[in-house]
Scaffold this active site. Structure first.
Site, PDB file in Angstrom:
ATOM      1  N   ASP A   1      90.815  98.184  55.526  1.00  0.00           N
ATOM      2  CA  ASP A   1      91.774  98.352  56.617  1.00  0.00           C
ATOM      3  C   ASP A   1      91.688  97.137  57.517  1.00  0.00           C
ATOM      4  OD1 ASP A   1      92.509 100.767  55.605  1.00  0.00           O
ATOM      5  OD2 ASP A   1      91.862 101.960  57.325  1.00  0.00           O
TER       6      ASP A   1
ATOM      7  N   HIS B   1      99.802  99.976  56.961  1.00  0.00           N
ATOM      8  CA  HIS B   1      98.955 100.733  57.901  1.00  0.00           C
ATOM      9  C   HIS B   1      99.706 100.989  59.207  1.00  0.00           C
ATOM     10  CE1 HIS B   1      95.202 102.578  58.767  1.00  0.00           C
ATOM     11  NE2 HIS B   1      94.725 101.669  59.588  1.00  0.00           N
TER      12      HIS B   1
ATOM     13  N   HIS C   1     100.005 101.200  64.747  1.00  0.00           N
ATOM     14  CA  HIS C   1      98.835 102.065  64.519  1.00  0.00           C
ATOM     15  C   HIS C   1      98.898 103.355  65.351  1.00  0.00           C
ATOM     16  CE1 HIS C   1      94.440 102.970  63.904  1.00  0.00           C
ATOM     17  NE2 HIS C   1      94.689 102.363  62.758  1.00  0.00           N
TER      18      HIS C   1
ATOM     19  N   HIS D   1      86.166  98.209  56.605  1.00  0.00           N
ATOM     20  CA  HIS D   1      86.952  97.511  57.618  1.00  0.00           C
ATOM     21  C   HIS D   1      86.549  96.037  57.636  1.00  0.00           C
ATOM     22  CE1 HIS D   1      87.622 101.652  58.930  1.00  0.00           C
ATOM     23  NE2 HIS D   1      88.690 101.195  59.571  1.00  0.00           N
TER      24      HIS D   1
END
Length: 269
Positions: A77, A128, A132, A226
């Site tokens: 991510d 994504h 967010h 991440h």
């Protein structure tokens, strides 16, 4: 007769006022769901439970692969760039591993050269969302805008048109948001291996990241890491090499979807 007719017409009109209008939101529950699972250990797969399994199956989503195949699916991510993605890409190139990077609007605006490099080196770029947000708290149209903004900017940067994979921000989703994303051409990709790695002021060293991954790994695992984590960047090469020694193979999400659902098109082309 006229009086009876008026009563019937009035009753019909009242029924139209009372009866709800069926919409996509009502057909699919918008109750927020927070992704979670029982962690894998000793080579046993993670387990999200029957409720999540059924919802994911209904909407064509995935969180792990075949329990009988030692295949792994590496995903990252990318909310923002913290200086470690280039090192991660170097390692992936060296080890000949294809990964998926789920990116936000902030990442596209601040690190377009890395997004372009991801595409050129054969990695999957996933959506994504732009800002967010919690997708369950915004309208159908806003969800579509969030996804399209990422897709369009990715196309502008990389020249590649299609984007097929979505990871919901914060791991929050609903049957409504899944249905909207699926209608827009997206497959939800969750994960079956993760740990708290995103706190940049609480990094605990490469060995910590290595141990967290190795103790949870299992056949068919979709790993979520991440890229803001220095620990992940420092541990990644040893993780990949040691998992290969254990007989694991790193596969792409495209290969996972081909195996599970006969998907014909790659994520981007």
């Amino acid at each position: 007769m006229k009086t009876i007719r008026k009563v019937v017409l009035l009753s019909s009109a009242l029924m139209l006022l009372v009866l709800p209008t069926v919409t996509n939101a009502e057909e699919n529950s918008n109750s927020p769901l927070h992704w979670g699972f029982k962690k894998g250990e000793n080579g046993r797969q993670a387990d999200a439970g029957r409720m999540f399994e059924v919802i994911l199956e209904d909407h064509g989503a995935v969180y792990k692969g075949d329990e009988n195949a030692k295949d792994l699916y590496l995903t990252f991510d990318n909310g923002y760039e913290n200086g470690y993605t280039a090192k991660i890409l170097d390692i992936l190139k060296k080890e000949k591993v294809t990964a998926a990077f789920f990116i936000t609007g902030h990442y596209l605006e601040s690190a377009p050269e890395l997004v372009d490099r991801m595409a050129k080196e054969g990695h999957i770029i996933g959506n994504h969302s732009w800002h967010h947000p919690d997708l369950t708290q915004i309208s159908d149209e806003k969800i579509k805008q969030e996804l399209e903004m990422v897709r369009a900017e990715t196309e502008r940067i990389t020249g590649r048109k299609h984007m097929n994979y979505l990871r919901p921000p914060r791991g929050i989703f609903s049957e409504r948001t899944m249905a909207i994303a699926k209608e827009a051409g997206y497959t939800h990709v969750f994960w079956s291996l993760a740990f708290v790695d995103w706190n940049t002021d609480q990094q605990k060293g490469a060995q910590y990241a290595y141990d967290k991954i190795m103790t949870q790994v299992h056949p068919g695992a979709v790993l979520l890491l991440h890229t803001v984590s220095k620990d992940n960047a420092d541990a990644l090469e040893n993780v990949i090499r040691d998992l290969k020694k254990q007989g694991y193979s790193f596969k792409s999400l495209d290969e996972l979807m081909l195996k599970k659902a006969g998907m014909k098109n790659p994520m981007l082309y």
